[in-house]
Design a protein around this motif. Structure first.
Motif, PDB file in Angstrom:
ATOM      1  N   VAL A  71      -2.968  54.968 111.911  1.00 46.07           N
ATOM      2  CA  VAL A  71      -3.308  53.609 112.285  1.00 46.07           C
ATOM      3  C   VAL A  71      -3.850  52.923 111.042  1.00 46.07           C
ATOM      4  O   VAL A  71      -4.766  53.433 110.391  1.00 46.07           O
ATOM      5  N   TYR A  72      -3.298  51.780 110.717  1.00 43.63           N
ATOM      6  CA  TYR A  72      -3.690  51.038 109.529  1.00 43.63           C
ATOM      7  C   TYR A  72      -4.584  49.869 109.925  1.00 43.63           C
ATOM      8  O   TYR A  72      -4.253  49.095 110.824  1.00 43.63           O
ATOM      9  N   TYR A  73      -5.702  49.756 109.238  1.00 45.04           N
ATOM     10  CA  TYR A  73      -6.698  48.731 109.516  1.00 45.04           C
ATOM     11  C   TYR A  73      -6.899  47.845 108.293  1.00 45.04           C
ATOM     12  O   TYR A  73      -6.938  48.337 107.167  1.00 45.04           O
ATOM     13  N   CYS A  74      -7.065  46.565 108.526  1.00 45.36           N
ATOM     14  CA  CYS A  74      -7.534  45.705 107.452  1.00 45.36           C
ATOM     15  C   CYS A  74      -9.014  45.428 107.643  1.00 45.36           C
ATOM     16  O   CYS A  74      -9.553  45.529 108.746  1.00 45.36           O
ATOM     17  N   ALA A  75      -9.674  45.095 106.558  1.00 44.27           N
ATOM     18  CA  ALA A  75     -11.109  44.885 106.575  1.00 44.27           C
ATOM     19  C   ALA A  75     -11.484  43.829 105.549  1.00 44.27           C
ATOM     20  O   ALA A  75     -10.776  43.632 104.562  1.00 44.27           O
ATOM     21  N   ALA A  76     -12.608  43.169 105.791  1.00 46.67           N
ATOM     22  CA  ALA A  76     -13.082  42.096 104.927  1.00 46.67           C
ATOM     23  C   ALA A  76     -14.512  42.356 104.505  1.00 46.67           C
ATOM     24  O   ALA A  76     -15.325  42.830 105.300  1.00 46.67           O
ATOM     25  N   THR A  77     -14.825  42.030 103.255  1.00 51.42           N
ATOM     26  CA  THR A  77     -16.179  42.167 102.750  1.00 51.42           C
ATOM     27  C   THR A  77     -16.572  40.942 101.943  1.00 51.42           C
ATOM     28  O   THR A  77     -15.766  40.407 101.184  1.00 51.42           O
ATOM     29  N   LEU A  78     -17.810  40.516 102.110  1.00 50.57           N
ATOM     30  CA  LEU A  78     -18.356  39.460 101.275  1.00 50.57           C
ATOM     31  C   LEU A  78     -18.833  39.995  99.934  1.00 50.57           C
ATOM     32  O   LEU A  78     -19.124  39.221  99.025  1.00 50.57           O
ATOM     33  N   ASP A  79     -18.936  41.298  99.812  1.00 48.27           N
ATOM     34  CA  ASP A  79     -19.229  41.948  98.560  1.00 48.27           C
ATOM     35  C   ASP A  79     -17.912  42.201  97.835  1.00 48.27           C
ATOM     36  O   ASP A  79     -16.835  41.857  98.317  1.00 48.27           O
ATOM     37  N   SER A  80     -17.985  42.810  96.674  1.00 45.52           N
ATOM     38  CA  SER A  80     -16.774  43.188  95.968  1.00 45.52           C
ATOM     39  C   SER A  80     -16.117  44.368  96.666  1.00 45.52           C
ATOM     40  O   SER A  80     -16.790  45.167  97.323  1.00 45.52           O
ATOM     41  N   TYR A  81     -14.816  44.479  96.527  1.00 42.45           N
ATOM     42  CA  TYR A  81     -14.111  45.515  97.263  1.00 42.45           C
ATOM     43  C   TYR A  81     -14.476  46.907  96.789  1.00 42.45           C
ATOM     44  O   TYR A  81     -14.952  47.113  95.681  1.00 42.45           O
ATOM     45  N   SER A  82     -14.226  47.868  97.665  1.00 42.48           N
ATOM     46  CA  SER A  82     -14.599  49.253  97.429  1.00 42.48           C
ATOM     47  C   SER A  82     -13.660  50.146  98.216  1.00 42.48           C
ATOM     48  O   SER A  82     -12.974  49.693  99.137  1.00 42.48           O
ATOM     49  N   ASP A  83     -13.637  51.431  97.859  1.00 39.60           N
ATOM     50  CA  ASP A  83     -12.924  52.416  98.661  1.00 39.60           C
ATOM     51  C   ASP A  83     -13.799  52.995  99.768  1.00 39.60           C
ATOM     52  O   ASP A  83     -13.342  53.868 100.507  1.00 39.60           O
ATOM     53  N   ASP A  84     -15.012  52.520  99.895  1.00 40.43           N
ATOM     54  CA  ASP A  84     -15.973  53.006 100.882  1.00 40.43           C
ATOM     55  C   ASP A  84     -15.909  52.118 102.117  1.00 40.43           C
ATOM     56  O   ASP A  84     -16.085  50.901 102.029  1.00 40.43           O
ATOM     57  N   VAL A  85     -15.683  52.721 103.271  1.00 35.46           N
ATOM     58  CA  VAL A  85     -15.606  51.948 104.507  1.00 35.46           C
ATOM     59  C   VAL A  85     -16.887  51.186 104.784  1.00 35.46           C
ATOM     60  O   VAL A  85     -16.861  50.133 105.435  1.00 35.46           O
ATOM     61  N   GLY A  86     -18.022  51.692 104.291  1.00 35.84           N
ATOM     62  CA  GLY A  86     -19.296  51.049 104.528  1.00 35.84           C
ATOM     63  C   GLY A  86     -19.461  49.712 103.836  1.00 35.84           C
ATOM     64  O   GLY A  86     -20.375  48.959 104.176  1.00 35.84           O
ATOM     65  N   ARG A  87     -18.608  49.406 102.883  1.00 36.97           N
ATOM     66  CA  ARG A  87     -18.701  48.143 102.165  1.00 36.97           C
ATOM     67  C   ARG A  87     -18.227  46.962 103.003  1.00 36.97           C
ATOM     68  O   ARG A  87     -18.623  45.822 102.753  1.00 36.97           O
ATOM     69  N   TYR A  88     -17.417  47.220 103.988  1.00 36.97           N
ATOM     70  CA  TYR A  88     -16.721  46.154 104.692  1.00 36.97           C
ATOM     71  C   TYR A  88     -17.471  45.696 105.933  1.00 36.97           C
ATOM     72  O   TYR A  88     -18.027  46.506 106.685  1.00 36.97           O
ATOM     73  N   ASP A  89     -17.462  44.403 106.146  1.00 34.42           N
ATOM     74  CA  ASP A  89     -18.230  43.772 107.209  1.00 34.42           C
ATOM     75  C   ASP A  89     -17.430  43.548 108.483  1.00 34.42           C
ATOM     76  O   ASP A  89     -17.999  43.519 109.580  1.00 34.42           O
TER      77      ASP A  89
END
Length: 123
Positions: A93-111
């Protein structure tokens, strides 16, 4: 606040291509760095690719380099993942995600996260 909706998954054979899309609403899309992640049964959510708010900077997991391309169209509030030369191990399953911070490979970065779209690659 921000809604993300993925589309474009499906069932394909090894070597085929798919283009996933992620449409955003409820926020200022151009303010976000965006990422794609995937999760296969029994596995942790895995980083696939990311792109900066401007589109000038991208990052890919090693297994996707040369096969996958992330892009965005801020005028359409949409991020894309072009997937070529698909392999059975890409099934997830492929998910997109958005972050107000700079991108990362860490799922915790995304809001914010979408609901996911299923990609199945048969051998």
């Amino acid at each position: 606040q921000v809604q993300l909706v993925e589309a474009g998954g499906g069932l394909v054979q090894t070597g085929a291509s798919l283009r996933l899309s992620c449409a955003a609403s409820g926020g200022t899309f151009s303010s976000y760095d965006m990422g794609w992640f995937r999760q296969a049964p029994g596995k942790e959510r895995e980083f696939v690719a990311a792109i900066s708010w401007s589109g000038f900077s991208t990052s890919y997991a090693d297994s996707m380099k040369g096969r996958f391309t992330i892009s965005r169209d801020n005028a359409k509030n949409t991020v894309y993942l072009q997937m070529n030369s698909l392999k059975p191990e890409d099934t997830a399953v492929y998910y997109c995600a958005a972050t107000l911070d700079s991108y990362s490979d860490d799922v915790g970065r995304y809001d914010y996260w979408g609901q996911g779209t299923q990609v199945t690659v048969s051998s």
